[in-house]
Design a protein around this motif. Structure first.
Motif, mmCIF file in Angstrom:
data_model
loop_
_atom_site.group_PDB
_atom_site.id
_atom_site.type_symbol
_atom_site.label_atom_id
_atom_site.label_comp_id
_atom_site.label_asym_id
_atom_site.label_seq_id
_atom_site.Cartn_x
_atom_site.Cartn_y
_atom_site.Cartn_z
ATOM 1 N N THR A 114 -0.803 -3.029 25.885
ATOM 2 C CA THR A 114 -0.976 -2.882 24.445
ATOM 3 C C THR A 114 -2.140 -1.942 24.167
ATOM 4 O O THR A 114 -3.213 -2.099 24.762
ATOM 5 C CB THR A 114 -1.286 -4.257 23.799
ATOM 6 N N LYS A 115 -1.927 -0.995 23.249
ATOM 7 C CA LYS A 115 -3.013 -0.112 22.839
ATOM 8 C C LYS A 115 -3.959 -0.907 21.949
ATOM 9 O O LYS A 115 -3.543 -1.511 20.958
ATOM 10 C CB LYS A 115 -2.492 1.093 22.072
ATOM 11 N N VAL A 116 -5.231 -0.934 22.306
ATOM 12 C CA VAL A 116 -6.248 -1.632 21.534
ATOM 13 C C VAL A 116 -6.885 -0.681 20.523
ATOM 14 O O VAL A 116 -7.135 -1.047 19.384
ATOM 15 C CB VAL A 116 -7.330 -2.235 22.474
ATOM 16 N N SER A 117 -7.144 0.553 20.981
ATOM 17 C CA SER A 117 -7.781 1.542 20.123
ATOM 18 C C SER A 117 -7.344 2.939 20.546
ATOM 19 O O SER A 117 -7.225 3.218 21.739
ATOM 20 C CB SER A 117 -9.305 1.421 20.222
ATOM 21 N N GLU A 118 -7.131 3.798 19.567
ATOM 22 C CA GLU A 118 -6.744 5.188 19.854
ATOM 23 C C GLU A 118 -7.844 5.926 20.607
ATOM 24 O O GLU A 118 -7.578 6.869 21.331
ATOM 25 C CB GLU A 118 -6.425 5.920 18.547
ATOM 26 N N PHE A 119 -9.090 5.462 20.453
ATOM 27 C CA PHE A 119 -10.205 6.110 21.131
ATOM 28 C C PHE A 119 -10.928 5.113 22.014
ATOM 29 O O PHE A 119 -11.270 4.023 21.588
ATOM 30 C CB PHE A 119 -11.162 6.747 20.113
ATOM 31 N N GLY A 120 -11.140 5.517 23.266
ATOM 32 C CA GLY A 120 -11.821 4.670 24.239
ATOM 33 C C GLY A 120 -13.256 5.096 24.417
ATOM 34 O O GLY A 120 -13.936 5.470 23.454
ATOM 35 N N SER A 121 -13.711 5.115 25.658
ATOM 36 C CA SER A 121 -15.110 5.439 25.946
ATOM 37 C C SER A 121 -15.448 6.898 25.642
ATOM 38 O O SER A 121 -16.610 7.245 25.462
ATOM 39 C CB SER A 121 -15.431 5.105 27.399
ATOM 40 N N THR A 122 -14.446 7.759 25.590
ATOM 41 C CA THR A 122 -14.613 9.147 25.157
ATOM 42 C C THR A 122 -13.423 9.482 24.269
ATOM 43 O O THR A 122 -12.400 8.791 24.288
ATOM 44 C CB THR A 122 -14.666 10.130 26.358
ATOM 45 N N ALA A 123 -13.523 10.573 23.502
ATOM 46 C CA ALA A 123 -12.455 10.947 22.574
ATOM 47 C C ALA A 123 -11.148 11.282 23.291
ATOM 48 O O ALA A 123 -10.078 11.164 22.704
ATOM 49 C CB ALA A 123 -12.902 12.131 21.728
ATOM 50 N N CYS A 124 -11.221 11.664 24.553
ATOM 51 C CA CYS A 124 -10.003 12.044 25.278
ATOM 52 C C CYS A 124 -9.301 10.841 25.918
ATOM 53 O O CYS A 124 -8.297 11.000 26.605
ATOM 54 C CB CYS A 124 -10.313 13.102 26.333
ATOM 55 N N LYS A 125 -9.840 9.653 25.680
ATOM 56 C CA LYS A 125 -9.221 8.449 26.242
ATOM 57 C C LYS A 125 -8.926 7.440 25.136
ATOM 58 O O LYS A 125 -9.644 7.375 24.144
ATOM 59 C CB LYS A 125 -10.138 7.814 27.292
ATOM 60 N N ALA A 126 -7.861 6.680 25.334
ATOM 61 C CA ALA A 126 -7.516 5.564 24.451
ATOM 62 C C ALA A 126 -7.795 4.281 25.218
ATOM 63 O O ALA A 126 -7.805 4.270 26.456
ATOM 64 C CB ALA A 126 -6.048 5.625 24.046
#
Length: 162
Positions: free
Chosen positions: A133-145
């Protein structure tokens, strides 16, 4: 400058890790475009940032230059913006390194309409389950979800396809 020196410069530059994702090198990511020499014999390293606003661009350029200086190689760094980098440039070895590090590598081919905000099935890099499941469109950096595996309950980053 001999061919051995040019090969050594390529070897040294290729080994520089990405500062934000240290499990992969600039060569694994495909941002190391070329290592050549100019008419005066100086090594010229061409690098392409993953995206124009990447905060690590200068750090990467400095790390490559420092690695070459430490190896006794005089060089100049050139930033190449065109063609723009795409996740297709990540090597197979780089994709495996990302997976082993706990980051799901990009799925699909860049340039598609849904490439950046993809809804593809993303497999968990830890257990391999596609029940995620996608939790957030942006992860630890903008290039990661940021994703969560519903099978093993582990959170993980997904390196978006750009």
């Amino acid at each position: 400058m001999t061919d051995f020196e040019l090969a050594r410069a390529l070897e040294v530059a290729s080994a520089v890790p990405d500062p934000e994702v240290p499990c992969v090198t600039v060569a694994d990511l495909g941002i190391l475009r070329s290592v050549t020499r100019n008419d005066s014999g100086q090594i010229v390293v061409k690098l392409t940032p993953t995206y124009s606003g990447c905060p690590a661009v200068i750090a990467i350029e400095m790390a490559v230059e420092t690695a070459l200086l430490s190896a006794g190689i005089d060089s100049t760094i050139e930033r190449v913006m065109s063609p723009a980098w795409a996740t297709d440039w990540i090597t197979e070895e780089g994709r495996e390194k990302l997976r082993a590090y706990g980051i799901a590598p990009p799925v699909g081919v860049s340039g598609g309409r849904r490439a950046f905000f993809s809804e593809d099935v993303i497999a968990c890099p830890r257990c391999g389950s596609s029940n995620t499941t996608k939790v957030s469109e942006f992860g630890s950096t903008a290039c990661k979800a940021h994703y969560r595996c519903d099978a093993c309950a582990e959170p993980f980053d997904y390196f978006k396809c750009i």
